[in-house]
Write a protein that holds these residues in place. Structure first.
Motif, mmCIF file in Angstrom:
data_model
loop_
_atom_site.group_PDB
_atom_site.id
_atom_site.type_symbol
_atom_site.label_atom_id
_atom_site.label_comp_id
_atom_site.label_asym_id
_atom_site.label_seq_id
_atom_site.Cartn_x
_atom_site.Cartn_y
_atom_site.Cartn_z
ATOM 1 N N THR A 89 -10.495 9.931 5.211
ATOM 2 C CA THR A 89 -11.459 9.084 5.913
ATOM 3 C C THR A 89 -12.433 8.496 4.895
ATOM 4 O O THR A 89 -13.310 9.202 4.388
ATOM 5 C CB THR A 89 -12.212 9.886 6.984
ATOM 6 N N PRO A 90 -12.286 7.217 4.584
ATOM 7 C CA PRO A 90 -13.125 6.617 3.541
ATOM 8 C C PRO A 90 -14.572 6.406 3.949
ATOM 9 O O PRO A 90 -15.433 6.233 3.092
ATOM 10 C CB PRO A 90 -12.436 5.280 3.270
ATOM 11 N N GLY A 91 -14.882 6.403 5.246
ATOM 12 C CA GLY A 91 -16.267 6.267 5.691
ATOM 13 C C GLY A 91 -16.713 4.818 5.808
ATOM 14 O O GLY A 91 -16.136 3.907 5.216
ATOM 15 N N ALA A 92 -17.767 4.615 6.572
ATOM 16 C CA ALA A 92 -18.274 3.266 6.832
ATOM 17 C C ALA A 92 -19.163 2.777 5.697
ATOM 18 O O ALA A 92 -19.843 3.565 5.027
ATOM 19 C CB ALA A 92 -19.049 3.244 8.146
ATOM 20 N N LEU A 93 -19.154 1.450 5.507
ATOM 21 C CA LEU A 93 -19.946 0.805 4.466
ATOM 22 C C LEU A 93 -21.101 0.019 5.060
ATOM 23 O O LEU A 93 -21.051 -0.411 6.220
ATOM 24 C CB LEU A 93 -19.065 -0.161 3.659
ATOM 25 N N THR A 94 -22.138 -0.174 4.277
ATOM 26 C CA THR A 94 -23.195 -1.108 4.649
ATOM 27 C C THR A 94 -22.693 -2.527 4.404
ATOM 28 O O THR A 94 -21.659 -2.746 3.756
ATOM 29 C CB THR A 94 -24.464 -0.872 3.825
ATOM 30 N N TYR B 29 -5.085 0.973 2.341
ATOM 31 C CA TYR B 29 -5.583 -0.271 1.770
ATOM 32 C C TYR B 29 -6.995 -0.132 1.242
ATOM 33 O O TYR B 29 -7.520 -1.037 0.605
ATOM 34 C CB TYR B 29 -5.508 -1.394 2.810
ATOM 35 N N ARG B 30 -7.646 0.998 1.508
ATOM 36 C CA ARG B 30 -8.964 1.277 0.951
ATOM 37 C C ARG B 30 -8.879 2.464 0.002
ATOM 38 O O ARG B 30 -7.947 3.267 0.060
ATOM 39 C CB ARG B 30 -9.986 1.597 2.058
ATOM 40 N N LYS C 100 -12.945 -2.709 -0.209
ATOM 41 C CA LYS C 100 -11.915 -1.678 -0.317
ATOM 42 C C LYS C 100 -12.457 -0.317 -0.745
ATOM 43 O O LYS C 100 -11.740 0.679 -0.710
ATOM 44 C CB LYS C 100 -10.834 -2.120 -1.311
ATOM 45 N N ARG C 101 -13.706 -0.282 -1.154
ATOM 46 C CA ARG C 101 -14.251 0.981 -1.645
ATOM 47 C C ARG C 101 -14.493 1.935 -0.488
ATOM 48 O O ARG C 101 -14.604 1.550 0.676
ATOM 49 C CB ARG C 101 -15.553 0.745 -2.415
ATOM 50 N N PHE D 234 0.824 -1.219 0.000
ATOM 51 C CA PHE D 234 0.000 0.000 0.000
ATOM 52 C C PHE D 234 0.858 1.269 0.000
ATOM 53 O O PHE D 234 0.482 2.283 0.591
ATOM 54 C CB PHE D 234 -0.969 0.017 1.185
ATOM 55 N N GLY D 235 2.003 1.196 -0.654
ATOM 56 C CA GLY D 235 2.862 2.374 -0.769
ATOM 57 C C GLY D 235 3.473 2.829 0.534
ATOM 58 O O GLY D 235 3.800 4.014 0.692
ATOM 59 N N LEU D 236 3.657 1.919 1.480
ATOM 60 C CA LEU D 236 4.191 2.275 2.794
ATOM 61 C C LEU D 236 5.616 2.791 2.698
ATOM 62 O O LEU D 236 6.484 2.158 2.099
ATOM 63 C CB LEU D 236 4.148 1.054 3.717
ATOM 64 N N GLN D 237 5.869 3.936 3.324
ATOM 65 C CA GLN D 237 7.198 4.505 3.476
ATOM 66 C C GLN D 237 7.288 5.043 4.900
ATOM 67 O O GLN D 237 6.509 5.917 5.291
ATOM 68 C CB GLN D 237 7.451 5.643 2.479
ATOM 69 N N ASN D 238 8.216 4.504 5.681
ATOM 70 C CA ASN D 238 8.347 4.932 7.073
ATOM 71 C C ASN D 238 9.822 5.134 7.402
ATOM 72 O O ASN D 238 10.635 4.220 7.237
ATOM 73 C CB ASN D 238 7.756 3.886 8.020
#
Length: 696
Positions: free
Chosen positions: A256-261, A218-219, A270-271, A188-192
């Motif tokens: 913040t991608p928000g909660a899904l049903t 990841y979403r 992942k949406r 997921f493009g992690l850079q630390n």
């Protein structure tokens, strides 16, 4: 070509990565590992600061979990979530990358986000603001050296809060002078990246560090960027006098991608939250958190006589928070300051007596402005609030040790005041809510045997509504919200066997809570809060920690741990309009949780395998929706490149079984929006450099 692209395009990479890690465990024989060795850590021998005792963990009559640096290093170095979840009774959640929530014995029931109902101290400074909110996500992974977690309503020294207390230390006097650097990349493009320098000169130790963390998430719509700059020092200013100073600056952004049903979660977990006929999607609203925090403070411990000491801390903190969301664009400016002082008298005769007494005070000034959100930009001003909050407590505690008996009795008197005024859309005039003269007593008794210590305690907890609950952003003022209060009874046993190699800690508790505060979510994702009558909470927490299992010249250390939590939490009396939820399970709490792991340290290698199980979780008060149970399996390896403690490679896998699950559900989400998907199978690899400073 970047490593991230290679990981995504290499055919069969997942299976090969698993195979390589297993081969590492079986065949690596001659590689040096730095100070992550397992041979020097013994839980029963660790001195605990909780309740001002400075005693061994097994000698304190309370349910306390200890998370040390070794535990933190058993997992990835970008988050403390997995390390905290090795503690029985503690469940740390991440609704989206960078958004933490802590559940201690059901305390997250009133926390849609962030940390509430848990009091947090950072290097003896009060980290929880006077409004009851703790921005734990502003601390970086490397700010945690050790954490003591006091579970339940133990407010005799720490004031209001039914969930518990966390004591965080970032620097110890035993830390060595060194230059340390670490870099990690992964899924997921992690850079630390992190760099720190620790110096020792005479009786002064200083440590300065900076961390930069970036991830694509990841979403969909879950990017993260975070920078943390910290400086800490310890200085002996005289015999038995110690000055501790702390400085912290954090700048964080995450989407913040928000909660899904459930239907959306099942089709594509992942949406991000899609648009509806009324509200925009999380992506088109540019829903995100922009947060900056500055903390500066000092703590001074001085010894007046051989029996009489004092520790006093003072600090100031400023937090700026911008939050474009589905419904609004919220902006808050939150400066506050505070201090704490504790006087301690110790008399050592035939019976050892310790008396602790002190006070704590905090004062905050907050301005909250709510705008219309126009594609992530502040548009029309909708409301303006000025909030002034003040919280103080006075406390006292007596600890008596008579041969094999320890008795601890303490209490605190708490006062919480909020003054507020809304100027838009219509001026309300000055208003205030005050909860005063709230007593929180605690009594505990421990009987010590040769290898087993038995204890029992009873405590009354008090937890006022936080400022965010009394004045939810963009919502109606709820001045009639009542504080929670209840009584906890605990029975426990602590045992150190086999020359302190085997440590067992088991406790059971009975907790009856009145005026339980629960949260609700409206159609736009906003929060509001109500009192839910009474709850009945029964639980069992057990920990087994076994070290140095094997004896061999090639094995320098080994550790096995197993933590189990049983939570039988129900509403006892909760009727809302036509809905009767009495007898239903409290949402957000799994009934069964298991955390276990095994670490092996060879002359040349450290390998750790971890496992976590969570049973299904009720998602609403009606108990007609549940998040399914899940199993998480992970592994991490350290591989030394130098016999001079300089270079070290490490690699790891999280969620090896590739479970699809939600970590940090939106409880009672409007329209069934409960699910915040956690990461699937993911990998990371990194290198660190640790060079001790030596005198010429």
């Amino acid at each position: 070509m970047s490593l991230t692209i290679i990981l995504r395009t290499w055919p069969g990479f997942r299976n090969r990565m698993i195979f390589i890690l297993l081969m590492f465990i079986l065949f690596s024989l001659k590689v040096f590992c730095q100070d992550d060795s397992l041979q020097n850590i013994s839980l029963p021998a660790i001195n605990i600061k909780a309740f001002g005792q400075n005693k061994k963990l097994k000698e304190i009559p309370a349910a306390i979990s200890y998370v040390n640096k070794q535990t933190l290093r058993s997992f990835g170095n970008t988050s403390v979530v997995q390390a905290f979840n090795t503690s029985p009774g503690v469940r740390m959640e991440e609704r989206s990358p960078g958004s933490y929530r802590i559940n201690i014995r059901g305390s997250s029931l009133r926390s849609p986000f962030g940390v509430r109902n848990v009091k947090i101290y950072y290097n003896d400074l009060v980290f929880t603001d006077p409004g009851g909110q703790s921005y734990l996500n502003q601390l970086g992974y490397y700010n945690f050296n050790s954490v003591e977690i006091i579970k339940g309503a133990n407010n005799s020294l720490y004031g209001a809060g039914n969930g518990g207390v966390m004591l965080i230390e970032s620097l110890k006097s035993s830390d060595s002078a060194a230059l340390f650097a670490e870099y990690t990349t992964g899924s997921f493009g992690l850079q630390n990246g992190y760099v720190s320098a620790t110096s020792k000169s005479g009786k002064v130790i200083n440590k300065i560090g900076v961390q930069y963390l970036k991830s694509n998430g990841y979403r969909e719509h879950s990017d993260l960027r975070k920078t943390v700059l910290s400086w800490n020092s310890l200085a002996e200013t005289g015999k038995n006098n110690l000055l501790s100073t702390s400085f912290l600056y954090a700048d964080q952004f995450y989407e913040t991608p928000g909660a899904l049903t459930f239907a959306e979660f099942s089709v594509d977990p992942k949406r991000s939250r899609p648009a509806t006929a009324v509200f925009p999607s999380a992506q088109s609203a540019n829903a995100a958190i922009y947060q900056k925090m500055f903390l500066a403070g000092a703590s001074y411990h001085q010894q007046f006589t051989s029996n009489f000491t004092n520790k006093t801390s003072l600090y100031g903190m400023f937090t700026q928070l911008r939050n474009p969301n589905i419904n609004n664009y919220d902006f808050s400016s939150e400066p506050h300051t505070g201090g704490r002082t504790v006087f301690t008298y110790i008399s050592k005769n035939k019976a050892n007596l310790q008396l602790d007494a002190g006070a704590e005070i905090q004062k905050g000034f907050t301005t909250v402005k709510v705008y219309r959100n126009k594609a992530g930009n502040a548009d029309t001003l909708r409301s303006t609030d000025d909030i002034s909050n003040r919280q103080y407590l006075i406390f006292g505690q007596a600890t008596l040790d008579i041969r094999s008996i320890t008795v601890v009795a303490g209490a605190s008197l708490n006062n919480f005041l909020v003054k507020f005024q809304r100027f838009l859309p219509a001026a309300t005039g000055p208003q205030q809510t005050e909860f005063k003269n709230q007593w929180s007593p605690r009594l505990a008794v421990m009987k010590k045997f040769k290898a087993v210590n038995l204890y029992s305690s009873i405590a009354r907890g008090f937890s006022p509504p936080t400022t965010s609950e009394l004045l939810p952003t963009g919502g109606a003022i709820n001045a009639n919200l009542l504080p929670e209060n209840g009584v906890t009874i605990e029975l426990g046993v602590k045992s150190a066997l086999l020359n302190n190699k085997l440590y067992i800690d088991v406790n059971g508790f009975f907790y009856n809570l009145k005026n339980t505060i629960v949260q609700r979510r409206d159609a736009g994702g906003g929060n509001y809060f109500i009192n839910a009558g009474k709850t009945k909470q029964r639980g069992l927490e057990a920990l087994l920690n076994y070290q140095d299992i094997f004896k061999s010249p090639s094995i320098t250390g080994s550790k096995l741990w197993l933590a189990y939590t049983f939570s039988n939490f129900h509403y006892k009396d909760f009727v809302q309009l036509a809905n009767n939820y009495s007898g239903n399970k409290l949402p957000s709490v799994p009934q069964h949780t298991i955390s276990s792991g095994f670490s092996l340290s060879l002359t040349n290698l450290i390998a750790t395998v971890t496992y976590l199980f969570n049973s299904k979780i009720a998602l609403n008060d009606a108990n007609n929706q549940y998040a399914k149970a899940y199993n998480l399996l992970g592994a991490k390896l350290f591989y030394g490149l130098s016999r001079k403690h300089v270079l070290q490679l490490f690699a790891g896998i999280d969620n090896l079984l590739d479970n699809t699950y939600s970590l940090g559900n939106d409880i009672n989400g409007f329209g069934g929006r409960y699910y915040n998907t956690a990461a699937g199978r993911n990998y990371y690899i990194g290198i660190n450099f640790n060079s001790p400073f030596t005198k010429p």
